[in-house]
Design a protein around this motif. Structure first.
Motif, PDB file in Angstrom:
ATOM      1  N   GLU A 135      -6.506 -29.037 -32.956  1.00 22.32           N
ATOM      2  CA  GLU A 135      -7.469 -27.805 -32.802  1.00 22.32           C
ATOM      3  C   GLU A 135      -8.357 -28.218 -33.905  1.00 22.32           C
ATOM      4  O   GLU A 135      -9.691 -27.982 -33.960  1.00 22.32           O
ATOM      5  N   TRP A 145      -8.076 -30.593 -29.168  1.00 16.01           N
ATOM      6  CA  TRP A 145      -7.214 -29.723 -28.368  1.00 16.01           C
ATOM      7  C   TRP A 145      -8.240 -28.339 -27.798  1.00 16.01           C
ATOM      8  O   TRP A 145      -8.796 -27.819 -28.967  1.00 16.01           O
ATOM      9  N   HIS A 146      -8.383 -28.132 -26.902  1.00 20.46           N
ATOM     10  CA  HIS A 146      -8.897 -26.856 -26.489  1.00 20.46           C
ATOM     11  C   HIS A 146      -8.154 -26.175 -25.451  1.00 20.46           C
ATOM     12  O   HIS A 146      -7.527 -26.647 -24.620  1.00 20.46           O
ATOM     13  N   ILE A 152      -7.146 -24.239 -21.943  1.00 12.63           N
ATOM     14  CA  ILE A 152      -7.928 -24.295 -20.616  1.00 12.63           C
ATOM     15  C   ILE A 152      -7.813 -22.925 -20.209  1.00 12.63           C
ATOM     16  O   ILE A 152      -6.800 -22.472 -19.871  1.00 12.63           O
ATOM     17  N   SER A 153      -9.103 -22.528 -19.543  1.00 10.31           N
ATOM     18  CA  SER A 153      -9.278 -21.052 -18.906  1.00 10.31           C
ATOM     19  C   SER A 153      -9.034 -21.677 -17.348  1.00 10.31           C
ATOM     20  O   SER A 153      -8.786 -22.754 -16.768  1.00 10.31           O
ATOM     21  N   GLU A 183     -11.577 -23.315 -15.595  1.00  8.98           N
ATOM     22  CA  GLU A 183     -11.298 -24.753 -15.820  1.00  8.98           C
ATOM     23  C   GLU A 183     -10.495 -25.280 -14.947  1.00  8.98           C
ATOM     24  O   GLU A 183     -10.655 -26.443 -14.391  1.00  8.98           O
ATOM     25  N   LYS A 228     -18.362 -27.309 -28.389  1.00  6.67           N
ATOM     26  CA  LYS A 228     -17.625 -26.398 -28.059  1.00  6.67           C
ATOM     27  C   LYS A 228     -18.314 -25.734 -26.682  1.00  6.67           C
ATOM     28  O   LYS A 228     -19.469 -25.985 -26.435  1.00  6.67           O
ATOM     29  N   ARG A 270     -18.676 -25.039 -22.651  1.00  5.99           N
ATOM     30  CA  ARG A 270     -18.968 -26.148 -21.335  1.00  5.99           C
ATOM     31  C   ARG A 270     -20.502 -26.270 -21.404  1.00  5.99           C
ATOM     32  O   ARG A 270     -21.374 -25.188 -21.509  1.00  5.99           O
ATOM     33  N   LYS A 291     -16.668 -30.315 -20.496  1.00  6.03           N
ATOM     34  CA  LYS A 291     -15.848 -29.218 -20.442  1.00  6.03           C
ATOM     35  C   LYS A 291     -14.814 -29.736 -21.285  1.00  6.03           C
ATOM     36  O   LYS A 291     -14.179 -30.952 -21.060  1.00  6.03           O
ATOM     37  N   SER A 292     -14.127 -28.897 -22.347  1.00  9.24           N
ATOM     38  CA  SER A 292     -12.915 -29.332 -23.050  1.00  9.24           C
ATOM     39  C   SER A 292     -13.190 -30.877 -23.465  1.00  9.24           C
ATOM     40  O   SER A 292     -14.131 -31.610 -24.054  1.00  9.24           O
ATOM     41  N   ASN A 293     -12.121 -31.725 -23.005  1.00  8.08           N
ATOM     42  CA  ASN A 293     -11.986 -33.084 -23.357  1.00  8.08           C
ATOM     43  C   ASN A 293     -12.445 -33.964 -22.251  1.00  8.08           C
ATOM     44  O   ASN A 293     -11.848 -34.860 -22.135  1.00  8.08           O
ATOM     45  N   GLU A 304     -11.151 -38.070 -26.199  1.00  7.07           N
ATOM     46  CA  GLU A 304     -10.418 -37.676 -27.250  1.00  7.07           C
ATOM     47  C   GLU A 304     -11.337 -38.129 -28.531  1.00  7.07           C
ATOM     48  O   GLU A 304     -11.054 -39.326 -28.862  1.00  7.07           O
TER      49      GLU A 304
END
Length: 392
Positions: free
Chosen positions: A35, A40-41, A43-44, A47, A117, A119, A192-194, A213
């Motif tokens: 983080e 690392w994020h 995941i909802s 997503e 940060k 999406r 979105k995220s990675n 990454e």
């Protein structure tokens, strides 16, 4: 059961419990490190639904609407454009202006850098162009203003080369199996995220997805290629100013009375500072700049709240857009040339997202956005002092 057996069972059980606790602690520490490094994020569920749709190769309408809710108004910076490229006055079209003979050269321009940060979705019309490239790139590519022809680190793009080769390129090259008649005319790019995904924005088919990454800043990158002079056209998002209904408004009577204190030294812009200190929540105010040849507005830190002028050179503690000497710039500790010159500006300060945004209220699009530090205490700033703040 003998006493020694009971003792052995007890110590074995205790050891197992300690190993489980240690394993969980290691996982938490590893996650915390990732983080902190931006690798690392969480995941909802939304997503996960989007990823499941991407794996099928087609985005259903209900998921497509969720993706489009993350649409951003992409802002291009002319300072980052290679000299062989031209941008229109609205920063929405990019063209190659050099010699179209010879191999592809991937001269580029970059956009907004707030993609670390959340999406973000943006859309680009490539039309019938024979060459183009889109994706994300690092600071190194931004500074060089050229995407390398060969695979390498620091960029994640899809590109069409001479109307023939359609590829996903990063540290490796992946040939994209698209028939020429099925190649996209409009490309949706979704970060979105990675992950970075590309879609055919008309058919809603998935073109390719990168796993990324990288702990540093990433910039949207755009190249029109060098085989033709047709434009890449970036879709502009019309912003609905719904936040005006529930945000604190800054009214004209909030402006300090500083008449008689305006400096006249060359290189300084006289200003007034709002008397209301802003420390939390959401605030917005609207200003008419009209045909003024010189003006500035934004916010200033509490350490500069007694100033009566804005310095000509960039200085920490100011977050402003300004028109001066024929240049339109975003200024803080550095100056960035920007386009999209407005007549009316809405300033939107959002402490929850640590953002200061400027919108053209007539054309309903973003002009520029600053990322602010947390725990700031700021005041509205206006120059010249007779800029008119508007209320609705």
């Amino acid at each position: 059961m003998e006493a020694w057996e009971i003792t052995a069972i007890f110590f074995i059980s205790l050891s197992l419990i300690l190993l489980i606790i240690l394993g969980k602690c290691c996982c938490i520490r590893c996650r915390k490190n990732k983080e902190e490094e931006g690798l690392w994020h969480p995941i909802s569920s939304e997503e996960i639904e989007i990823r499941d749709s991407e794996e099928s190769g087609f985005i259903p309408n209900r998921v497509w609407k969720k993706i489009q809710k993350d649409e951003v108004d992409m802002v291009l910076f002319p300072d980052t454009a290679h000299h062989e490229l031209s941008l229109d006055d609205d920063a929405s079209q990019i063209r190659f202006k050099g010699n179209t003979q010879g191999p592809d050269r991937w001269y580029c321009v970059t956009g907004s850098d707030w993609l670390m940060k959340g999406r973000h979705y943006w859309e680009v019309e490539v039309g019938e162009k024979s060459s183009w490239a889109l994706g994300l790139a690092t600071e190194e590519i931004k500074m060089s203003k050229v995407i390398p022809e060969s695979p390498g680190n620091g960029f994640w793009i899809i590109r069409l080369c001479g109307g023939k080769q359609f590829e996903a390129v990063s540290s490796t090259v992946t040939e994209l199996q698209e028939k020429p008649q099925e190649r996209p005319k409009k490309v949706g790019v979704y970060q979105k995220s990675n992950e970075l995904s590309f879609y055919n924005a008309e058919s809603k088919r998935v073109i390719y997805t990168f796993q990324i990454e990288y702990p540093g800043l990433l910039y949207p990158v755009f190249s029109p290629g060098s085989r033709d002079k047709g434009p890449l056209i970036i879709k502009k998002k019309e912003t609905e100013f719904m936040f005006t209904l529930n945000s604190k408004a800054i009214h004209p009577n909030s402006i300090c009375e500083l008449e008689g204190q305006y400096p006249t030294e060359e290189g300084l812009l006289p200003c007034v500072i709002g008397k209301d200190k802003l420390t939390s929540g959401k605030s917005n105010w609207e200003v008419d700049v009209c045909e003024k040849s010189s003006w500035a507005l934004g916010v200033v830190s509490h350490t500069h709240s007694k100033k009566t002028s804005i310095p000509e050179n960039p200085e920490d503690g100011y977050w402003i857009i300004k028109m001066s000497g024929g240049k339109f710039q975003a200024v803080s500790n550095t100056s960035i040339n920007i386009l999209r010159k407005p007549n009316q500006v809405l300033v939107y300060l959002n402490f929850e997202d640590a953002e200061l945004s400027f919108y053209d209220t007539e054309k309903k699009h973003l002009i520029y956005r600053f990322q602010l530090r947390s725990s700031l205490k700021v005041y509205p700033i206006f120059s010249p002092p007779d800029l008119r703040s508007r209320t609705k």
